[in-house]
Design a protein around this motif. Structure first.
Motif, PDB file in Angstrom:
ATOM      1  N   ILE A 256       0.860  -1.191   0.000  1.00  0.00           N
ATOM      2  CA  ILE A 256       0.000   0.000   0.000  1.00  0.00           C
ATOM      3  C   ILE A 256       0.894   1.238   0.000  1.00  0.00           C
ATOM      4  N   ILE A 257       0.598   2.174  -0.875  1.00  0.00           N
ATOM      5  CA  ILE A 257       1.411   3.396  -0.912  1.00  0.00           C
ATOM      6  C   ILE A 257       0.525   4.628  -0.683  1.00  0.00           C
ATOM      7  N   ASP A 258       1.159   5.658  -0.094  1.00  0.00           N
ATOM      8  CA  ASP A 258       0.442   6.929   0.080  1.00  0.00           C
ATOM      9  C   ASP A 258       0.602   7.745  -1.193  1.00  0.00           C
ATOM     10  N   VAL A 259      -0.486   8.309  -1.669  1.00  0.00           N
ATOM     11  CA  VAL A 259      -0.403   9.115  -2.885  1.00  0.00           C
ATOM     12  C   VAL A 259      -1.156  10.425  -2.714  1.00  0.00           C
ATOM     13  N   GLU A 260      -0.683  11.410  -3.480  1.00  0.00           N
ATOM     14  CA  GLU A 260      -1.428  12.657  -3.556  1.00  0.00           C
ATOM     15  C   GLU A 260      -2.053  12.678  -4.944  1.00  0.00           C
ATOM     16  N   VAL A 261      -3.349  12.937  -5.017  1.00  0.00           N
ATOM     17  CA  VAL A 261      -4.068  12.824  -6.278  1.00  0.00           C
ATOM     18  C   VAL A 261      -4.610  14.184  -6.686  1.00  0.00           C
ATOM     19  N   CYS A 262      -4.431  14.505  -7.977  1.00  0.00           N
ATOM     20  CA  CYS A 262      -5.002  15.732  -8.511  1.00  0.00           C
ATOM     21  C   CYS A 262      -5.952  15.331  -9.630  1.00  0.00           C
ATOM     22  N   LEU A 263      -7.203  15.638  -9.446  1.00  0.00           N
ATOM     23  CA  LEU A 263      -8.258  15.128 -10.311  1.00  0.00           C
ATOM     24  C   LEU A 263      -8.896  16.290 -11.066  1.00  0.00           C
ATOM     25  N   THR A 264      -9.008  16.146 -12.390  1.00  0.00           N
ATOM     26  CA  THR A 264      -9.661  17.206 -13.168  1.00  0.00           C
ATOM     27  C   THR A 264     -10.712  16.567 -14.082  1.00  0.00           C
ATOM     28  N   TYR A 265     -11.857  17.180 -14.130  1.00  0.00           N
ATOM     29  CA  TYR A 265     -12.939  16.658 -14.964  1.00  0.00           C
ATOM     30  C   TYR A 265     -12.976  17.443 -16.267  1.00  0.00           C
TER      31      TYR A 265
ATOM     32  N   ILE B  98       3.700   9.591  -2.472  1.00  0.00           N
ATOM     33  CA  ILE B  98       4.238  10.420  -1.374  1.00  0.00           C
ATOM     34  C   ILE B  98       4.585   9.555  -0.166  1.00  0.00           C
ATOM     35  N   SER B  99       4.744   8.242  -0.401  1.00  0.00           N
ATOM     36  CA  SER B  99       5.065   7.339   0.720  1.00  0.00           C
ATOM     37  C   SER B  99       6.312   7.808   1.461  1.00  0.00           C
ATOM     38  N   GLU B 100       7.331   8.157   0.651  1.00  0.00           N
ATOM     39  CA  GLU B 100       8.590   8.552   1.269  1.00  0.00           C
ATOM     40  C   GLU B 100       8.406   9.826   2.089  1.00  0.00           C
ATOM     41  N   ARG B 101       7.674  10.778   1.464  1.00  0.00           N
ATOM     42  CA  ARG B 101       7.433  12.045   2.155  1.00  0.00           C
ATOM     43  C   ARG B 101       6.674  11.801   3.452  1.00  0.00           C
TER      44      ARG B 101
ATOM     45  N   THR C 123       8.500  10.371  10.690  1.00  0.00           N
ATOM     46  CA  THR C 123       9.734  10.334  11.474  1.00  0.00           C
ATOM     47  C   THR C 123       9.945  11.681  12.145  1.00  0.00           C
ATOM     48  N   LEU C 124       9.700  12.740  11.359  1.00  0.00           N
ATOM     49  CA  LEU C 124       9.860  14.085  11.906  1.00  0.00           C
ATOM     50  C   LEU C 124       8.917  14.312  13.082  1.00  0.00           C
ATOM     51  N   ARG C 125       7.658  13.910  12.844  1.00  0.00           N
ATOM     52  CA  ARG C 125       6.655  14.099  13.889  1.00  0.00           C
ATOM     53  C   ARG C 125       7.065  13.345  15.153  1.00  0.00           C
TER      54      ARG C 125
END
Ligand SMILES: Nc1ncnc2c1ncn2[C@@H]1O[C@H](COP(=O)(O)OP(=O)(O)O)[C@@H](O)[C@H]1O
Ligand SMILES: [Mg+2]
Length: 670
Positions: free
Chosen positions: A251-260, A274-277, A283-285
């Motif tokens: 499972i990976i974290d993603v940022e999605v930008c959706l346009t219709y 954005i999994s790494e981010r 870790t930062l938190r």
């Protein structure tokens, strides 16, 4: 014609009439056909697509408005021109082949090719070709297969350069994007993907084109996805974070930008892994929480101020407890909101000098006025926190409350001083005692001698009466001078005796002070001690003031009776000295927990506030020479301390003073 029989002529006329009718019908038909052809002609002439007819030799024979617009040649320029002028070099063989196939009777489907305009621009065109067949009497565009009448080829061309460009842009943008891209229809079926998308999700393009969004979405269920698409169809676009499931199940974290895309009813989706981010953020938190917990639990006050305006941005629990202000009330405020002007000025100047020096600054002891704990003494370290460019960004402060330590230090110094005086007194008094004793003895001797001289002078006077008168006069002068000297010497001896008495007092006091600390083991009844002390002070007190006693039943204390008597004698003497007239001396005793308390108060002159913490020091006195050596209270203090008790004083100038003595009672004494 006239010879023909009538019937025959009638028959002929009938035939003629029918023929006329037929011709009329044909004419009407032709007229109709002509109208049709005319209509087609206008359509062809005005069409935006270019329609060109070439003859079998490749010469242009028809040129419409669309062709003129597309290529830039006017009709008169184009007619008779070779078709190769419209064909880019590379496409000439293709065009020749096309002609060959048509002539051979092959069907040629529409296809994409390129053309060249008058000014040399290359156009992408969609080309449909048909044969032009001419019947002997007319010429029409036809798709008929009769080869014998083939007179040319009609080329119907549509300029698709813009569409091609748009397609190329779409491909370039989506393919060169480092983010994953896919396109779906409004049913969430994936209809296009880029390479990055395949890389992120680990599926092949072919696999993805058979999938729906729900096959890779981990957070939203199919219904959520449907709702989401519905929402974006009205809002136009959305940007959000979600999770995707890769082919390998990760499972990976993603940022999605959706346009219709409304006209196309399509969803354009860019996704960024954005999994790494997220991991870095987590870790930062975590490390921030870790640090915060440490800072929060450090027993010293920790604070952070912004360099720009010196407002607080961080403040820990110890700080809240020390200053008495909640962090909510401190954050965003500065020292000026909490401290007096002088104090705030001092702190701010310190802070600025830290930024100026860009070095850690240590303030060994600074005073601070707190809300609930009065004045405290802090040991503070101020550390400048610099930004990337080396400019001050924040100030970190760590302050330890050293008030108690400072007080203890002061006490140690004080008791060291007392002990030193004690030792000095002990050795000095021994040294002083002997000379003092013989000086005193010699003074007594001198006084005796003086008495003897006084007797002898009387004898001498008797003798002077019998000497001759002239000598008598001389003797009288001598006698006067002698008496004068005698008086002076007598006075000196008297003064010396008084001086010796005073030295004796001081030495005695010092001896008392030095001697304190003998056996403390006897049970002592405080009321007995107080009565004895009053008796010892005696007339001194009774003459000057009223004595009020209020004794409650107090258990015995463990100690040295003689020393405790000395305590009260000294207190009573001081009280009587402080009282001018109409004095009142109150002595009160009671039990407070496991302590016997005695309060001695008077209504005398009182003690100035600045002297309150000095009166227990040896040799501190406000009295005239001869009235006090400043040892009384020092002795009291030392005795009470040796008994494990404490003494304090409260006083107001001109109202009087109250000394409060607390002594521990032994549990087995009643
Ligand atoms: N009851 C009192 N009222 C006012 N001042 C007092 C009283 N007792 C002590 N003092 C002050 O404390 C000082 C020190 O007292 P003490 O140690 O007994 O020395 P001394 O009596 O010789 O001056 C006195 O000089 C006086 O100023
Ligand atoms: Mg005194």
């Amino acid at each position: 014609m006239i010879d023909k029989p009538k019937e025959e002529r009638v028959e002929e006329i009938k035939l003629l009439q029918e023929r006329i009718k037929e011709l009329e019908k044909l004419y009407a038909g032709l007229k109709e056909e002509h109208r049709h052809t005319k209509r087609f002609e206008t359509v062809v002439r005005d069409s935006n697509d270019s329609i060109i007819i070439q003859d079998i030799d490749g010469r242009i024979t028809a040129w419409n408005r669309g062709a003129q617009l597309m290529y830039g040649y006017t009709e008169s320029e184009a007619l008779g021109m070779g078709i190769e002028h419209l064909t880019p070099k590379g496409k000439v063989p293709e065009h020749k082949e096309l002609g060959r196939r048509l002539i051979a009777g092959e069907a040629v489907p529409s296809f994409e090719t390129q053309r060249i305009t008058k000014d040399g621009r290359i156009l992408d065109v969609w080309l449909t070709v048909t044969k032009v067949i001419e019947k002997p009497s007319d010429s029409v565009i036809s798709t008929g297969r009769d080869l014998t009448n083939l007179v040319g080829i009609a080329l119907i061309e549509r300029n698709i350069s813009e569409r091609k460009m748009a397609e190329m842009q779409y491909k370039t943008v989506t393919q060169s994007s480092a983010d994953g891209f896919w396109q779906t229809d409004t049913q969430a079926n994936i209809v296009d993907v880029n390479d990055a998308c395949c890389r992120i999700l680990k599926y092949s393009r072919e696999e993805l084109l058979k999938m729906k969004v729900s096959d890779i979405e981990d957070k939203e269920n199919p219904q959520d996805i449907k709702n989401h698409i519905h929402k974006v169809k009205t809002s136009g676009s959305d940007r959000f974070e979600t999770r995707h499931k890769r082919k390998d199940g990760i499972i990976i974290d993603v940022e999605v930008c959706l346009t219709y895309l409304e006209g196309f009813d399509r969803m354009f989706v860019f996704t960024r892994d954005i999994s790494e981010r997220k991991q870095i953020e987590n870790t930062l938190r975590e490390s921030e929480a870790f640090l915060s917990t440490i800072i929060e639990n450090i027993p010293d006050m920790v604070f952070v101020k912004k360099a720009k305006d010196l407002t607080f941005v961080k403040f820990n629990k110890a700080g809240e407890e020390l200053l008495g202000f909640s962090r909510e009330s401190m954050i965003g405020k500065s020292d000026r909101d909490f401290f007096s002007k002088d104090q705030a000025d001092f702190f701010i100047a310190e802070d600025r000098s830290v930024f100026k020096g860009k070095r850690v600054r240590e303030i060994p002891a600074e005073k601070i006025q707190t809300k609930d704990k009065g004045e405290r003494i802090l040991h503070t370290k101020k550390i400048p926190l610099l930004d990337d460019q080396g400019k001050p960004a924040y100030l970190l402060g760590i302050s330890e409350d050293i008030t108690e330590r400072k007080q203890a230090e002061a006490q140690i110094i004080q008791s060291e001083k007392m002990a030193g005086i004690g030792r000095l007194a002990a050795s000095m008094t021994h040294e002083l005692r002997n000379p003092l004793m013989y000086i005193t003895a010699n003074i007594s001797l001198m006084e005796q001698y003086f008495q003897r001289i006084a007797g002898e002078v009387v004898e001498l006077e008797k003798i002077t009466q019998i000497v001759p008168p002239e000598s008598q006069e001389k003797l009288a002068v001598l006698k006067d001078s002698f008496l004068k000297t005698y008086k002076e010497i007598e006075q000196s001896v008297k003064d010396s005796r008084e001086g010796c008495a005073r030295i004796n007092d001081i030495v005695g006091g010092l001896l008392d002070y030095a001697r304190i600390g003998s056996d403390l083991t006897e049970p002592v009844d405080l009321s007995v001690v107080i009565e004895k002390a009053l008796e010892l002070v005696g007339s001194d007190i009774r003459y000057k003031c009223k004595v009020e006693k209020d004794f409650q039943k107090v258990p015995m204390v463990s100690g040295n009776q003689r020393e405790l008597e000395q305590v009260f004698v000294n207190l009573f003497v001081n009280a009587s000295q402080a009282i001018k007239k109409d004095g009142l001396l109150k002595v009160k005793s009671y039990l407070d927990g496991r302590e016997a308390v005695v309060e001695v108060s008077d209504n005398g002159a009182g003690i100035a506030p600045e002297n309150l913490n000095k009166i227990f020091e040896p040799f501190f006195t406000t009295k005239k020479e001869g009235e006090g050596a400043g040892l009384g209270l020092a002795i009291v203090h030392k005795i009470i301390e040796r008994h494990g008790g404490s003494i304090s004083v409260a006083s107001e100038v001109d109202k009087g003073a109250t000394f409060i003595i607390r002594l521990p009672v032994k549990p087995n004494y009643t």
